[in-house]
Design an enzyme around this catalytic site. Sequence first.
Site, mmCIF file in Angstrom:
data_model
loop_
_atom_site.group_PDB
_atom_site.id
_atom_site.type_symbol
_atom_site.label_atom_id
_atom_site.label_comp_id
_atom_site.label_asym_id
_atom_site.label_seq_id
_atom_site.Cartn_x
_atom_site.Cartn_y
_atom_site.Cartn_z
ATOM 1 N N SER A 138 -17.479 -21.575 6.099
ATOM 2 C CA SER A 138 -17.442 -21.435 4.639
ATOM 3 C C SER A 138 -16.995 -22.755 4.051
ATOM 4 O O SER A 138 -16.343 -23.563 4.728
ATOM 5 C CB SER A 138 -16.453 -20.335 4.246
ATOM 6 O OG SER A 138 -16.151 -20.368 2.866
ATOM 7 N N TYR A 151 -8.601 -15.563 4.268
ATOM 8 C CA TYR A 151 -10.027 -15.857 4.479
ATOM 9 C C TYR A 151 -10.226 -17.320 4.855
ATOM 10 O O TYR A 151 -10.944 -17.640 5.809
ATOM 11 C CB TYR A 151 -10.807 -15.523 3.211
ATOM 12 C CG TYR A 151 -12.284 -15.800 3.318
ATOM 13 C CD1 TYR A 151 -13.124 -14.938 4.015
ATOM 14 C CD2 TYR A 151 -12.853 -16.921 2.710
ATOM 15 C CE1 TYR A 151 -14.486 -15.187 4.113
ATOM 16 C CE2 TYR A 151 -14.207 -17.172 2.804
ATOM 17 C CZ TYR A 151 -15.016 -16.307 3.501
ATOM 18 O OH TYR A 151 -16.364 -16.560 3.593
#
Length: 254
Positions: A138, A151
Site C-alpha cells: 500500500s 494497517y
Amino acid sequence: MFNLTNKSVVITGGGSGIGKAIAILFASQSALVHILDLNLDAAKQTAAEITDKGGAAFAYKVDVTDQQEVLELIRNIGVVNILINNAGIAHVGNLEHTEEADFDRIYNVNVKGAYNMLYAVIPLMKANGGGAILSMASIASTVGIKDRFAYSTSKGAIYAMSMSVAKDYMDDNIRSNTISPARIHTPFVDGFIAKNYPGQETEIFEKLSKSQPIGRMGSPEEVAHLALYLCSDEASFITGNDYPIDGGFIKLNN
C-alpha cells in the site's frame, strides 16, 4: 504478450475487488486460476464468471490465518507458478485508538496470512523451477496516512517480507515484488466508508477521491493490468521492487 498458458495461479481474496479483477484478467490470458476467499460464494461467483467465458478457475473457502488449512489446500493444488497475496483487511485509528484485539486481527490476516501463503507455496515453486510472487502492499507502506496505525504497520511488513523473499530465493528463480495501491474503488472501500463514516458516505467518497492528485480513485482493473505484467515472463528481469499505482499520491501530493 503476457500469455499465461500452463501457469497455475493462486489468488487470495479473489472473490471481490482487486483480487477478482486479477483472477478474471489472468484467466483471459489462459492461466489456470485458483481463487481463495473466506467468502466461498464470492469465490464461486468469480470462478463462474471466468468459466462462463471459457476460462479455467476453481474456488476454495480458506482462512489464510490458519496455517494447516493453507498447507493442506496448497498441497492439494500441487503446482503454483504464480502467487498473488491479496487478502487483507483495514482498521481506522491512531495508536491510542488501536486496541490489542484490533492490532491482532490486522496482523493475523494481513501479515500472518501472507506468511502462511508464502510458507506453503515457496517449497512448491523451488521444486518446480521457480515462480512469481506478487503481494499487495500500500502507499501506507512508505508514507504516513492519518489514523491507519495498524494497517500501515501490516503493509510495511508486507513490503519487507516481499523484499526478503526476493533476496533469499533469487537463486531458485523465484521473483517477488509488491504493488502499492492508493485509493482503489472496490466494494471493500464502499463498505469501509459506510461502516466508519455513516451518514457521510458521499462526502467521504469525494474527499478520498480527491486525495489523489489525478482527481479520482483507481479501478481494480488498472491494478490487475500492472499485476499481469509483473507476473508475466516479460517481467523476468524484475524482482525486489515495489510499484505504486497511486494517481500521483506519493510524489505529487504537495
